[in-house]
Design a protein around this motif. Structure first.
Motif, PDB file in Angstrom:
ATOM      1  N   VAL A  60      -7.520 -15.290  59.051  1.00 10.65           N
ATOM      2  CA  VAL A  60      -6.313 -15.148  59.881  1.00 10.65           C
ATOM      3  C   VAL A  60      -6.020 -13.661  60.092  1.00 10.65           C
ATOM      4  O   VAL A  60      -5.801 -12.930  59.125  1.00 10.65           O
ATOM      5  CB  VAL A  60      -5.107 -15.851  59.233  1.00 10.65           C
ATOM      6  CG1 VAL A  60      -3.882 -15.743  60.140  1.00 10.65           C
ATOM      7  CG2 VAL A  60      -5.429 -17.306  58.942  1.00 10.65           C
ATOM      8  N   GLY A  61      -6.063 -13.242  61.357  1.00 10.25           N
ATOM      9  CA  GLY A  61      -5.902 -11.820  61.688  1.00 10.25           C
ATOM     10  C   GLY A  61      -7.125 -11.278  62.385  1.00 10.25           C
ATOM     11  O   GLY A  61      -7.111 -10.197  62.965  1.00 10.25           O
ATOM     12  N   LEU A  62      -8.205 -12.080  62.351  1.00  9.37           N
ATOM     13  CA  LEU A  62      -9.465 -11.647  62.946  1.00  9.37           C
ATOM     14  C   LEU A  62      -9.426 -11.741  64.467  1.00  9.37           C
ATOM     15  O   LEU A  62     -10.006 -10.911  65.167  1.00  9.37           O
ATOM     16  CB  LEU A  62     -10.583 -12.556  62.389  1.00  9.37           C
ATOM     17  CG  LEU A  62     -12.035 -12.229  62.661  1.00  9.37           C
ATOM     18  CD1 LEU A  62     -12.402 -10.874  62.085  1.00  9.37           C
ATOM     19  CD2 LEU A  62     -12.919 -13.306  62.014  1.00  9.37           C
ATOM     20  N   HIS A  63      -8.732 -12.753  64.958  1.00 13.27           N
ATOM     21  CA  HIS A  63      -8.799 -13.042  66.398  1.00 13.27           C
ATOM     22  C   HIS A  63      -7.549 -12.557  67.117  1.00 13.27           C
ATOM     23  O   HIS A  63      -6.441 -12.590  66.559  1.00 13.27           O
ATOM     24  CB  HIS A  63      -8.981 -14.545  66.615  1.00 13.27           C
ATOM     25  CG  HIS A  63     -10.195 -15.086  65.907  1.00 13.27           C
ATOM     26  ND1 HIS A  63     -11.465 -14.794  66.305  1.00 13.27           N
ATOM     27  CD2 HIS A  63     -10.308 -15.846  64.789  1.00 13.27           C
ATOM     28  CE1 HIS A  63     -12.333 -15.362  65.477  1.00 13.27           C
ATOM     29  NE2 HIS A  63     -11.639 -16.007  64.545  1.00 13.27           N
ATOM     30  N   VAL A  64      -7.733 -12.135  68.352  1.00 10.34           N
ATOM     31  CA  VAL A  64      -6.608 -11.690  69.168  1.00 10.34           C
ATOM     32  C   VAL A  64      -5.570 -12.814  69.221  1.00 10.34           C
ATOM     33  O   VAL A  64      -5.923 -13.970  69.418  1.00 10.34           O
ATOM     34  CB  VAL A  64      -7.093 -11.354  70.605  1.00 10.34           C
ATOM     35  CG1 VAL A  64      -5.924 -10.962  71.502  1.00 10.34           C
ATOM     36  CG2 VAL A  64      -8.137 -10.252  70.566  1.00 10.34           C
ATOM     37  N   GLY A  73      -1.456 -14.259  63.938  1.00 10.01           N
ATOM     38  CA  GLY A  73      -0.333 -13.642  63.240  1.00 10.01           C
ATOM     39  C   GLY A  73      -0.759 -13.233  61.844  1.00 10.01           C
ATOM     40  O   GLY A  73      -1.949 -13.044  61.566  1.00 10.01           O
ATOM     41  N   SER A  74       0.245 -13.123  60.946  1.00 11.28           N
ATOM     42  CA  SER A  74      -0.040 -12.802  59.548  1.00 11.28           C
ATOM     43  C   SER A  74      -0.179 -14.116  58.773  1.00 11.28           C
ATOM     44  O   SER A  74       0.576 -15.058  59.026  1.00 11.28           O
ATOM     45  CB  SER A  74       1.118 -11.984  58.979  1.00 11.28           C
ATOM     46  OG  SER A  74       1.016 -11.941  57.569  1.00 11.28           O
ATOM     47  N   PRO A  75      -1.120 -14.211  57.813  1.00 12.61           N
ATOM     48  CA  PRO A  75      -1.216 -15.434  57.007  1.00 12.61           C
ATOM     49  C   PRO A  75      -0.078 -15.562  55.997  1.00 12.61           C
ATOM     50  O   PRO A  75       0.072 -16.600  55.355  1.00 12.61           O
ATOM     51  CB  PRO A  75      -2.553 -15.264  56.282  1.00 12.61           C
ATOM     52  CG  PRO A  75      -2.760 -13.786  56.215  1.00 12.61           C
ATOM     53  CD  PRO A  75      -2.124 -13.205  57.447  1.00 12.61           C
ATOM     54  N   GLN A 120      -6.438  -2.779  61.620  1.00 10.56           N
ATOM     55  CA  GLN A 120      -5.155  -3.114  61.014  1.00 10.56           C
ATOM     56  C   GLN A 120      -4.699  -4.483  61.511  1.00 10.56           C
ATOM     57  O   GLN A 120      -4.269  -4.643  62.657  1.00 10.56           O
ATOM     58  CB  GLN A 120      -4.109  -2.041  61.331  1.00 10.56           C
ATOM     59  CG  GLN A 120      -3.234  -1.781  60.132  1.00 10.56           C
ATOM     60  CD  GLN A 120      -2.071  -0.861  60.424  1.00 10.56           C
ATOM     61  OE1 GLN A 120      -1.725  -0.618  61.572  1.00 10.56           O
ATOM     62  NE2 GLN A 120      -1.437  -0.378  59.375  1.00 10.56           N
ATOM     63  N   THR A 121      -4.829  -5.480  60.666  1.00 10.40           N
ATOM     64  CA  THR A 121      -4.410  -6.840  61.035  1.00 10.40           C
ATOM     65  C   THR A 121      -2.879  -6.897  61.077  1.00 10.40           C
ATOM     66  O   THR A 121      -2.203  -6.007  60.536  1.00 10.40           O
ATOM     67  CB  THR A 121      -4.909  -7.840  59.980  1.00 10.40           C
ATOM     68  OG1 THR A 121      -4.390  -7.424  58.710  1.00 10.40           O
ATOM     69  CG2 THR A 121      -6.421  -7.899  59.929  1.00 10.40           C
ATOM     70  N   ASN A 174      -8.050  -1.950  54.448  1.00 11.36           N
ATOM     71  CA  ASN A 174      -8.783  -2.968  55.219  1.00 11.36           C
ATOM     72  C   ASN A 174     -10.173  -3.178  54.620  1.00 11.36           C
ATOM     73  O   ASN A 174     -10.499  -2.638  53.559  1.00 11.36           O
ATOM     74  CB  ASN A 174      -8.822  -2.636  56.718  1.00 11.36           C
ATOM     75  CG  ASN A 174      -9.732  -1.455  57.040  1.00 11.36           C
ATOM     76  OD1 ASN A 174     -10.567  -1.041  56.217  1.00 11.36           O
ATOM     77  ND2 ASN A 174      -9.578  -0.903  58.224  1.00 11.36           N
ATOM     78  N   GLY A 175     -10.994  -3.971  55.285  1.00  6.59           N
ATOM     79  CA  GLY A 175     -12.259  -4.394  54.685  1.00  6.59           C
ATOM     80  C   GLY A 175     -13.437  -3.456  54.913  1.00  6.59           C
ATOM     81  O   GLY A 175     -14.547  -3.755  54.460  1.00  6.59           O
TER      82      GLY A 175
END
Ligand code: ATR
Length: 292
Positions: A209-213, A216-218, A239-240, A255-256
């Motif tokens: 969650v946060g990867l795709h346009v 939102g926030s998980p 930045q998610t 971030n990752g």
């Protein structure tokens, strides 16, 4: 970044990555920059491999004398029965992301957890062995993160996953491998998340969650404070929404990208027996020009 292609000749040692898709992998740029920097006649190649072809692909890599390879989605678990030996961390995680081929023997490792830990401790100064952690998600990446945190002495973990059974199963695995870590599953709901935010010092999002346009926030970030460290394994976007909200609340964030870097550095060391040139690899990932 030095974009000179490697010179391939009769003495080149080959490594690579198998997965599907691999076209967007950033590992080739990172490893090939490292080989150039150390003057190694090595090359790293992406190999798209369909699940039905995995056995033939692995046998082929071995037959061709490849030194080793990374393994990514969807093969991290399926590759395990094809290997001759598997490291204890990879067994505990239940997934392999790096294979070393040594004298015809295929040995599986998992450098994801170590990569995450290194990126976390490099980015922020804090006492892991005093930090309680809330982990969102219970997929493959979460298994590596939870195992690494427990191995590093984190005293307690709360694992929350949309599908509750996977969180229960992962918490039980962590307790079995790391009896000193109080690992428990947590329901996936805002009330339980809120209580866990107040309880935890470290929060890690391992969900997608946060990867795709439009994502939102998980996590509802109510209760996040400057005392929290919040890590998201996603690096694209850098930045998610979760990290944006937490940074606005003055929490320390991560971030990752550092995890990608350090899992690669650990794989590099396993294949070559040399310390990885981490700064070169970091610049290659960032796409920054190398100093001349
Ligand atoms: P990875 O190897 O990156 O961990 P994965 O094993 O497919 O990938 O795990 C994806 C994680 O993201 C899972 O924890 C998944 O939750 P489920 O087990 O319930 O599927 C989580 N995830 C994906 N989409 C989600 C969403 N919309 N809300 C909450 N969690 C989600």
């Amino acid at each position: 970044m030095d974009s000179t292609p490697p010179v391939i000749d009769g003495a080149t040692t080959l490594v690579g990555i198998i997965g599907q898709p691999v076209v967007h992998s950033r590992s080739p740029q990172m490893h090939n920059a490292a080989f150039r920097a150390l003057g190694l006649n090595w090359a790293y190649v992406p190999f798209p491999v369909e699940p039905a072809e995995l056995g033939d692909a692995v046998a082929g890599l071995k037959a061709l004398g490849v030194r080793g390879f990374n393994v990514t989605i969807p093969h991290k678990q399926a590759v395990m029965p094809l290997l001759d030996d598997i490291s204890p961390a990879a067994v505990a995680i239940g997934a392999v992301n790096t294979v070393v081929i040594d004298g015809g023997r295929l040995v599986g490792h998992n450098t994801d957890g170590e990569g995450f830990l290194r990126s976390l401790t490099e980015a922020h100064r804090f006492r892991l062995e005093r930090s309680r952690a809330l982990i969102l998600g219970a997929g493959g990446a979460s298994r590596a993160v939870c195992d690494a945190l427990a191995r590093a002495g984190v005293p307690a973990l709360r694992i929350s996953n949309r599908s509750a059974g996977k969180a229960e199963e992962l918490a039980a695995t962590i307790r079995a491998h790391h009896p000193g870590c109080d690992a428990k599953a947590l329901d996936w709901n805002p009330l339980d998340h809120r209580a866990a935010i107040n309880w935890a010092e470290l929060i890690v999002n391992t969900t997608s969650v946060g990867l795709h346009v439009g994502d939102g926030s998980p996590l509802d970030t109510n209760g996040i404070s400057p005392g929290h460290i919040v890590a998201d394994l996603i690096y694209n976007p850098p930045q998610t929404p979760l990290l944006q909200k937490c940074a606005a609340l003055r929490a320390r964030t991560l971030n990752g990208l550092g995890m990608l870097l350090h899992q690669g550095a650990a794989a590099f060391a396993l294949w070559t027996g040399k310390d990885a040139p981490v700064d070169v690899m970091r610049r290659a990932l960032d796409g920054e020009p190398r100093p001349s």
